[in-house]
Design a protein around this motif. Structure first.
Motif, short mmCIF file in Angstrom:
data_model
loop_
_atom_site.label_atom_id
_atom_site.label_comp_id
_atom_site.label_asym_id
_atom_site.label_seq_id
_atom_site.Cartn_x
_atom_site.Cartn_y
_atom_site.Cartn_z
N LEU A 148 0.84 -1.20 0.00
CA LEU A 148 0.00 0.00 0.00
C LEU A 148 0.88 1.25 0.00
CD1 LEU A 148 -2.75 -1.08 2.54
CD2 LEU A 148 -2.79 -1.25 0.05
N SER A 149 0.29 2.39 -0.34
CA SER A 149 1.05 3.64 -0.44
C SER A 149 1.67 4.05 0.90
CB SER A 149 0.17 4.77 -0.98
OG SER A 149 -0.94 4.98 -0.13
N ASP A 150 1.13 3.56 2.01
CA ASP A 150 1.70 3.89 3.33
C ASP A 150 2.86 2.97 3.71
OD1 ASP A 150 0.44 1.51 4.00
OD2 ASP A 150 -0.95 2.41 5.42
N GLY A 151 3.22 2.04 2.80
CA GLY A 151 4.34 1.14 3.05
C GLY A 151 3.96 -0.22 3.61
N ASN A 152 2.70 -0.42 3.96
CA ASN A 152 2.25 -1.71 4.48
C ASN A 152 2.21 -2.76 3.37
OD1 ASN A 152 1.66 -1.56 7.32
ND2 ASN A 152 0.01 -0.13 6.79
N VAL A 153 2.92 -3.85 3.57
CA VAL A 153 2.88 -4.98 2.64
C VAL A 153 1.70 -5.86 3.03
CG1 VAL A 153 4.11 -7.01 1.78
CG2 VAL A 153 5.38 -4.90 2.28
N VAL A 154 0.73 -5.98 2.12
CA VAL A 154 -0.48 -6.74 2.44
C VAL A 154 -0.50 -8.11 1.75
CG1 VAL A 154 -1.87 -4.73 3.02
CG2 VAL A 154 -1.80 -5.54 0.66
N MET A 155 0.45 -8.32 0.84
CA MET A 155 0.64 -9.62 0.21
C MET A 155 2.11 -9.72 -0.13
SD MET A 155 -1.10 -11.27 -3.21
CE MET A 155 -2.76 -11.04 -2.60
N ASN A 156 2.74 -10.81 0.27
CA ASN A 156 4.18 -10.92 0.07
C ASN A 156 4.53 -12.21 -0.65
OD1 ASN A 156 6.90 -10.51 0.17
ND2 ASN A 156 7.10 -10.73 2.38
N GLY A 157 4.86 -12.09 -1.93
CA GLY A 157 5.34 -13.23 -2.69
C GLY A 157 4.34 -14.33 -2.93
N ARG A 158 3.07 -13.97 -3.09
CA ARG A 158 2.01 -14.97 -3.31
C ARG A 158 2.09 -15.48 -4.75
NH1 ARG A 158 -3.02 -16.04 -0.76
NH2 ARG A 158 -1.81 -15.39 1.05
N LYS A 159 2.10 -16.80 -4.92
CA LYS A 159 2.14 -17.41 -6.25
C LYS A 159 0.86 -17.10 -6.99
CE LYS A 159 2.18 -21.97 -6.54
NZ LYS A 159 2.63 -23.37 -6.66
N VAL A 160 1.01 -16.65 -8.24
CA VAL A 160 -0.13 -16.31 -9.08
C VAL A 160 -0.45 -17.52 -9.97
CG1 VAL A 160 -1.05 -14.71 -10.81
CG2 VAL A 160 0.55 -13.88 -9.07
N VAL A 161 -1.54 -18.19 -9.65
CA VAL A 161 -1.96 -19.41 -10.35
C VAL A 161 -3.21 -19.10 -11.16
CG1 VAL A 161 -2.72 -21.79 -10.02
CG2 VAL A 161 -1.00 -20.82 -8.49
N PRO A 162 -3.25 -19.50 -12.43
CA PRO A 162 -4.44 -19.25 -13.24
C PRO A 162 -5.70 -19.84 -12.62
CG PRO A 162 -2.65 -19.99 -14.63
CD PRO A 162 -2.20 -20.17 -13.21
N ARG A 163 -6.80 -19.13 -12.83
CA ARG A 163 -8.15 -19.55 -12.41
C ARG A 163 -8.29 -19.71 -10.90
NH1 ARG A 163 -7.12 -22.87 -17.11
NH2 ARG A 163 -8.44 -22.22 -18.84
N THR A 164 -7.52 -18.92 -10.13
CA THR A 164 -7.59 -18.98 -8.68
C THR A 164 -7.67 -17.56 -8.12
OG1 THR A 164 -6.22 -20.97 -8.67
CG2 THR A 164 -6.41 -19.78 -6.60
N ASN A 165 -8.68 -17.28 -7.28
CA ASN A 165 -8.74 -15.98 -6.63
C ASN A 165 -7.56 -15.83 -5.68
OD1 ASN A 165 -11.15 -14.64 -7.60
ND2 ASN A 165 -12.27 -16.33 -6.65
N ILE A 166 -6.94 -14.66 -5.71
CA ILE A 166 -5.76 -14.40 -4.90
C ILE A 166 -6.06 -13.22 -3.98
CG2 ILE A 166 -3.30 -13.84 -4.95
CD1 ILE A 166 -3.48 -14.78 -7.98
N PHE A 167 -6.04 -13.47 -2.68
CA PHE A 167 -6.27 -12.41 -1.70
C PHE A 167 -5.70 -12.85 -0.36
CE2 PHE A 167 -9.92 -15.19 -1.64
CZ PHE A 167 -10.15 -15.40 -0.29
N THR A 168 -5.60 -11.90 0.57
CA THR A 168 -5.17 -12.22 1.93
C THR A 168 -6.08 -11.48 2.91
OG1 THR A 168 -3.62 -10.36 2.11
CG2 THR A 168 -2.75 -12.42 1.21
N SER A 169 -6.17 -11.98 4.12
CA SER A 169 -6.95 -11.29 5.14
C SER A 169 -6.30 -9.95 5.47
CB SER A 169 -7.09 -12.15 6.40
OG SER A 169 -5.82 -12.48 6.92
N ASP A 170 -4.98 -9.87 5.34
CA ASP A 170 -4.26 -8.62 5.59
C ASP A 170 -4.71 -7.53 4.60
OD1 ASP A 170 -2.56 -7.48 7.41
OD2 ASP A 170 -0.75 -7.82 6.22
N MET A 171 -4.97 -7.91 3.36
CA MET A 171 -5.48 -6.95 2.38
C MET A 171 -6.79 -6.35 2.89
SD MET A 171 -4.90 -8.97 -1.27
CE MET A 171 -6.27 -8.11 -2.04
N TYR A 172 -7.71 -7.21 3.30
CA TYR A 172 -9.01 -6.75 3.78
C TYR A 172 -8.87 -5.87 5.01
CZ TYR A 172 -11.70 -9.79 0.64
OH TYR A 172 -12.27 -10.38 -0.45
N ASP A 173 -8.04 -6.31 5.95
CA ASP A 173 -7.84 -5.56 7.20
C ASP A 173 -7.30 -4.16 6.95
OD1 ASP A 173 -8.71 -7.80 8.54
OD2 ASP A 173 -6.70 -8.43 9.18
#
Length: 107
Positions: A46-71
């Motif tokens: 995020l623009s404030d420097g908070n890393v909300v996803m770190n090195g998550r593998k991007v796999v086709p046809r799979t939703n990619i998110f983290t609870s940290d993103m939402y928080d």
């Protein structure tokens, strides 16, 4: 409830970083191709420097998110979709993903 879909650029480079606004959040996306896994990995900061996803593998046809993103206010998910149904996931189609896939964020 209305969903907003943002198409995001992909590049056939082993490492690429760019800034983008997703919903109401400004963030930086960093993509690194990992030769060991054979996939790109995504880091979202995020623009404030908070890393909300770190090195998550991007796999086709799979939703990619983290609870940290939402928080931290980035409410939505990323999705990698083949440009055509006939595209088969393989090391080559992943390595040259800009030619074969569409990447989006849905909020």
């Amino acid at each position: 409830m209305t969903l907003a879909v943002t198409l995001l650029p992909l590049y056939n480079q082993p490492s690429v970083q760019y800034s983008v606004n997703l919903g109401t959040s400004a963030c930086t996306l960093l993509f690194n191709y990992n030769t060991r896994t054979g996939y790109y990995h995504l880091t979202v900061t995020l623009s404030d420097g908070n890393v909300v996803m770190n090195g998550r593998k991007v796999v086709p046809r799979t939703n990619i998110f983290t609870s940290d993103m939402y928080d931290k206010g980035l409410k939505g998910s990323f999705y990698l979709q083949p440009k055509e149904d006939s595209i088969v996931e393989s090391p080559e189609t992943i390595m040259f993903w800009a030619d074969n896939y569409l990447f989006s964020f849905t909020s």
